[in-house]
Design an enzyme around this catalytic site. Structure first.
Site, mmCIF file in Angstrom:
data_model
loop_
_atom_site.group_PDB
_atom_site.id
_atom_site.type_symbol
_atom_site.label_atom_id
_atom_site.label_comp_id
_atom_site.label_asym_id
_atom_site.label_seq_id
_atom_site.Cartn_x
_atom_site.Cartn_y
_atom_site.Cartn_z
ATOM 1 N N THR A 19 0.749 -1.130 0.035
ATOM 2 C CA THR A 19 0.044 0.230 0.158
ATOM 3 C C THR A 19 0.759 1.335 -0.089
ATOM 4 O O THR A 19 0.452 2.404 -0.586
ATOM 5 C CB THR A 19 -0.943 -0.008 1.167
ATOM 6 N N ASP A 64 1.376 -6.705 -4.454
ATOM 7 C CA ASP A 64 0.364 -6.610 -3.063
ATOM 8 C C ASP A 64 0.837 -7.709 -2.496
ATOM 9 O O ASP A 64 1.012 -8.937 -3.249
ATOM 10 C CB ASP A 64 -1.136 -6.659 -3.790
ATOM 11 N N THR A 96 1.251 -4.837 4.107
ATOM 12 C CA THR A 96 1.062 -5.433 5.519
ATOM 13 C C THR A 96 0.255 -6.791 5.338
ATOM 14 O O THR A 96 0.548 -7.280 6.579
ATOM 15 C CB THR A 96 0.242 -4.432 6.019
ATOM 16 N N THR A 277 -1.377 -22.055 19.475
ATOM 17 C CA THR A 277 -2.664 -21.807 19.834
ATOM 18 C C THR A 277 -3.254 -20.771 18.881
ATOM 19 O O THR A 277 -2.611 -19.839 18.274
ATOM 20 C CB THR A 277 -2.501 -21.100 21.367
ATOM 21 N N GLN A 278 -4.568 -20.872 18.978
ATOM 22 C CA GLN A 278 -5.342 -19.890 18.112
ATOM 23 C C GLN A 278 -5.610 -18.675 19.012
ATOM 24 O O GLN A 278 -5.977 -17.377 18.288
ATOM 25 C CB GLN A 278 -6.726 -20.331 17.673
#
Ligand code: ASP
Length: 343
Positions: A19, A64, A96, A277-278
């Site tokens: 961006t 991108d 990003t 872990t989530q």
């Protein structure tokens, strides 16, 4: 007689897309060339005292970052590796969306790094009035030229984070990255405060590039309703490793024999299954709950407090350097580049 003033630091900037340098196109923002001229026009501060001299290399195909793959990591890594001697530090201008993956990958690829490599970008393009590009780029440039931190990092939204600890946490906010399990390496307020006690020392091994190979690794987020069949298809050859994003402290549906059988069969074949872990914060400890112990018994290994991005790029790196599955399993739990907190 006055002493000669120290030479102005020199930074090499790789502009890969994202961006920061985008302009409006027919279908939304698209990466655009000619960044150096646009930066010099929009940022008179680039000539201010204390700002390093820089050379900007623009990639022929600006991306991108949603379109990036390990081949792009290898190109960026090789470009950085080939210029280590000529500069004080390095900035990678990057989208990003997958910046946390590229930062993690570069941290593993650039073995024995002794100079700062700082990824940055922006949420609002340089061409827009409220762009965060100027601040992010200046922060990255100044820290790359002067901090001497021998790590791969992300400078974004006023903080400097260890790259392989980061994850993108905001799709619209200007503090897009967090490092939930490791404190920031620096805060950029009125003053730049570097937390030297958190900075890793150079590994003390000769610098070398460890590129990614075609070894196949994948990541899957557990969800209620996941089946043994689905996992068995995912784990089928040629898959070499899987990051299993499990619940809470590293738990999964341990009462489903088909799921455990699919995992156990794959692990027995040499597929390396790493459980993370989530949760945004905390670690996967497979012995805390019976639902986690069952994953360990099936042959999965705990990924401690690694992000899913770090676990995936580390797994791919370990296969790329030629380790066999037993050695990959052993290295996964070891702290190689500050990517995990050992027990
Ligand atoms: N889609 C963009 C990219 O990752 C988003 C950004 O740069 O902020 O390239």
């Amino acid at each position: 007689m006055s002493e000669a003033s120290p030479a102005r630091p020199r930074v090499w900037i790789a502009y890969t897309g994202g961006t920061l340098g985008m302009v409006p196109g027919a279908d939304g923002y698209v990466p655009a060339p000619g960044l150096e001229a646009r930066l010099r026009a929009a940022m008179p501060q680039l000539d201010a005292p204390g700002v390093p001299a820089f050379e900007l290399h623009e990639y022929a195909e600006l991306l991108d970052s949603a379109n990036m793959s390990p081949a792009d990591w290898n190109r960026i890594g090789a470009d950085l590796a080939g210029r280590q001697a000529g500069y004080d530090g390095f900035v990678v201008v990057h989208g990003t969306d997958t910046m946390a993956y590229t930062a993690s990958a570069l941290s593993f690829m650039l073995e024995g790094l002794t100079k700062p490599v700082i990824l940055t970008g922006s949420q609002i393009p340089l061409c827009a009035a409220r762009s965060d590009a100027r601040d992010n780029l200046l922060d990255a440039l100044i820290l790359a030229g002067s901090s001497a931190i021998p790590e791969v990092m992300i400078a974004f939204g006023g903080t400097l984070l260890r790259g392989n600890r980061t994850t993108k946490v905001q799709s619209e906010g200007l503090r897009a990255f967090a490092s939930p399990n490791a404190g920031a390496l620096a805060e950029l307020g009125i003053d730049i405060r570097i937390h030297r006690e958190r900075v890793r020392s150079p590994a003390g091994v000769p610098f070398r590039l460890r590129p990614y190979s075609s070894a196949e690794v994948a990541a899957v987020r557990l969800f209620p309703g996941i089946t043994g069949d689905f996992l068995a298809r995912l784990l089928a050859p040629p898959l070499a490793g899987l990051v299993l994003e499990a619940y809470g402290a590293g738990n999964g549906p341990a009462r489903d024999p088909a799921i455990l059988a699919a995992l156990a069969a794959a692990c027995a074949r040499g597929v390396v299954v790493v459980v993370v872990t989530q949760c945004l914060e905390g670690r996967a400890e497979l012995g805390v709950y019976a639902a986690g112990s069952a994953l360990a018994r099936a042959g999965c290994i705990g990924g401690a407090d690694m992000t899913a991005e770090a676990a995936l790029t580390k797994l791919a790196y370990l296969f790329a350097v030629g380790l066999d599955p037993a050695a990959v399993r052993a290295e996964i739990a070891r702290d190689l580049r500050g990517e995990l907190t050992a027990d």
